[in-house]
Design a protein around this motif. Sequence first.
Motif, PDB file in Angstrom:
ATOM      1  N   PHE A  68       0.924  -1.230   0.154  1.00  0.00           N
ATOM      2  CA  PHE A  68      -0.055  -0.044  -0.071  1.00  0.00           C
ATOM      3  C   PHE A  68       0.999   1.277  -0.124  1.00  0.00           C
ATOM      4  CE2 PHE A  68      -2.639   2.919   2.608  1.00  0.00           C
ATOM      5  CZ  PHE A  68      -3.534   3.207   1.459  1.00  0.00           C
ATOM      6  N   ALA A  69       0.608   2.309  -0.864  1.00  0.00           N
ATOM      7  CA  ALA A  69       1.229   3.331  -0.892  1.00  0.00           C
ATOM      8  C   ALA A  69       0.333   4.847  -0.202  1.00  0.00           C
ATOM      9  CB  ALA A  69       1.551   3.767  -2.199  1.00  0.00           C
ATOM     10  N   PRO A  70       0.423   4.895   1.017  1.00  0.00           N
ATOM     11  CA  PRO A  70      -0.543   5.883   1.525  1.00  0.00           C
ATOM     12  C   PRO A  70      -0.070   7.347   1.300  1.00  0.00           C
ATOM     13  CG  PRO A  70       1.073   5.164   3.163  1.00  0.00           C
ATOM     14  CD  PRO A  70       1.321   4.190   1.895  1.00  0.00           C
ATOM     15  N   ALA A  71      -1.520   8.085   1.020  1.00  0.00           N
ATOM     16  CA  ALA A  71      -1.108   9.310   1.028  1.00  0.00           C
ATOM     17  C   ALA A  71      -0.370  10.120   1.732  1.00  0.00           C
ATOM     18  CB  ALA A  71      -2.369  10.005   0.698  1.00  0.00           C
ATOM     19  N   LYS A  72       0.596  11.184   1.232  1.00  0.00           N
ATOM     20  CA  LYS A  72       1.311  11.711   2.500  1.00  0.00           C
ATOM     21  C   LYS A  72       0.708  13.183   2.801  1.00  0.00           C
ATOM     22  CE  LYS A  72       3.593  14.812   1.188  1.00  0.00           C
ATOM     23  NZ  LYS A  72       4.501  15.763   0.629  1.00  0.00           N
ATOM     24  N   LEU A  73       0.724  13.730   3.934  1.00  0.00           N
ATOM     25  CA  LEU A  73       0.319  14.944   4.154  1.00  0.00           C
ATOM     26  C   LEU A  73       1.304  15.787   5.048  1.00  0.00           C
ATOM     27  CD1 LEU A  73      -3.498  13.960   5.284  1.00  0.00           C
ATOM     28  CD2 LEU A  73      -2.641  14.962   2.947  1.00  0.00           C
ATOM     29  N   ASN A  74       1.544  16.871   4.421  1.00  0.00           N
ATOM     30  CA  ASN A  74       2.447  17.832   5.120  1.00  0.00           C
ATOM     31  C   ASN A  74       1.451  18.701   6.427  1.00  0.00           C
ATOM     32  OD1 ASN A  74       3.534  17.710   2.430  1.00  0.00           O
ATOM     33  ND2 ASN A  74       5.178  17.714   3.877  1.00  0.00           N
ATOM     34  N   LEU A  75       1.131  18.480   7.572  1.00  0.00           N
ATOM     35  CA  LEU A  75       0.309  19.152   8.357  1.00  0.00           C
ATOM     36  C   LEU A  75       1.246  20.371   8.629  1.00  0.00           C
ATOM     37  CD1 LEU A  75      -0.611  16.544  10.934  1.00  0.00           C
ATOM     38  CD2 LEU A  75      -1.719  17.242   8.898  1.00  0.00           C
ATOM     39  N   THR A  76       2.424  20.536   8.382  1.00  0.00           N
ATOM     40  CA  THR A  76       2.986  21.904   8.254  1.00  0.00           C
ATOM     41  C   THR A  76       4.070  21.800   7.334  1.00  0.00           C
ATOM     42  OG1 THR A  76       4.809  21.232   9.921  1.00  0.00           O
ATOM     43  CG2 THR A  76       2.802  21.788  10.953  1.00  0.00           C
ATOM     44  N   LEU A  77       4.573  22.938   6.843  1.00  0.00           N
ATOM     45  CA  LEU A  77       5.671  22.790   5.805  1.00  0.00           C
ATOM     46  C   LEU A  77       6.383  24.438   5.972  1.00  0.00           C
ATOM     47  CD1 LEU A  77       7.501  21.361   3.518  1.00  0.00           C
ATOM     48  CD2 LEU A  77       5.557  22.071   2.081  1.00  0.00           C
ATOM     49  N   HIS A  78       7.509  24.337   6.646  1.00  0.00           N
ATOM     50  CA  HIS A  78       8.360  25.422   6.823  1.00  0.00           C
ATOM     51  C   HIS A  78       9.598  25.291   5.700  1.00  0.00           C
ATOM     52  CE1 HIS A  78       6.725  26.797  10.882  1.00  0.00           C
ATOM     53  NE2 HIS A  78       5.692  25.703  10.436  1.00  0.00           N
ATOM     54  N   VAL A  79       9.658  26.524   4.946  1.00  0.00           N
ATOM     55  CA  VAL A  79      10.969  26.343   4.148  1.00  0.00           C
ATOM     56  C   VAL A  79      11.952  27.322   5.141  1.00  0.00           C
ATOM     57  CG1 VAL A  79      11.863  26.986   1.865  1.00  0.00           C
ATOM     58  CG2 VAL A  79       9.605  26.177   2.105  1.00  0.00           C
TER      59      VAL A  79
END
Length: 275
Positions: free
Chosen positions: A6-17
Amino acid sequence: MSVQEFAPAKLNLTLHVTGQREDGYHLLDSLVVFARVGDSVTLVEGGLSLSVSGPFAQGLSGDDNLCLRAARLAGAEAAISLTKNLPVASGIGGGSADAAAVLRGLARMGHELPPEPERLGADLPVCLASQPARMRGTGEILQPVPDLPDLRMVLVNPRIEVPTPAVFRALEQKNNPAMPDLPGQFDLEGLLDYLHACRNDLQDPAINLFPVIGTVLRALQDEGAMLARMSGSGATCFGIFPDATSAGMAAYRIGAAYENWWITSTGLAPQSPPI
């Protein structure tokens, strides 16, 4: 021998550059989780090949597909069958999750995992583990996070493909503050408070390029999302809801209003054992 992953969807709950290296790679600080929805990969021993089916299969069977690149990086050959359920170029790690599933499957078939999987993309290491983590550096630094509540979420994609390089180019400020320190434990209220103190630095640049992302976020907010945010470089957005019933109703109402959008109600994927 045949294996399925299974290849689950990845979610960035936060994403700081938080910066950009001289070689052009961006430095990230992100709280990443995985959803119960995703693609599926089946591997059969034999010559290297790829077949793609599913609602988002169109145009994905080329020789440069990440699944094939992952197998080549592992020095392995297998017939790969990919069922593509997730939108393409959508900020939820679909290609990286698929490539990571190939590597996990090959490992189950006796092939060693390749060193530096981040050569296939910043999301590869975290997708390989497919469990919640704080992801830093160019994606290669992973830190375990406290147990999270089972978030009830609605994922929405307006069926547009967003090129990640274009969004990064549109980000004017590359040196932004990192995430606050993670607390020792999370309940739903505490997690929401933490997330509200964080950002996705790519969200505004993506909206400037693709204003429909702003429409998606407003639709989630109008349905009562406690937090609505874009994942990755877009265009998929997530809304966190109090429970499964409110998430399901929100998905239904948004779907009725925007019939062409991809919409699903989901929770967090069960944590998988280490490879």
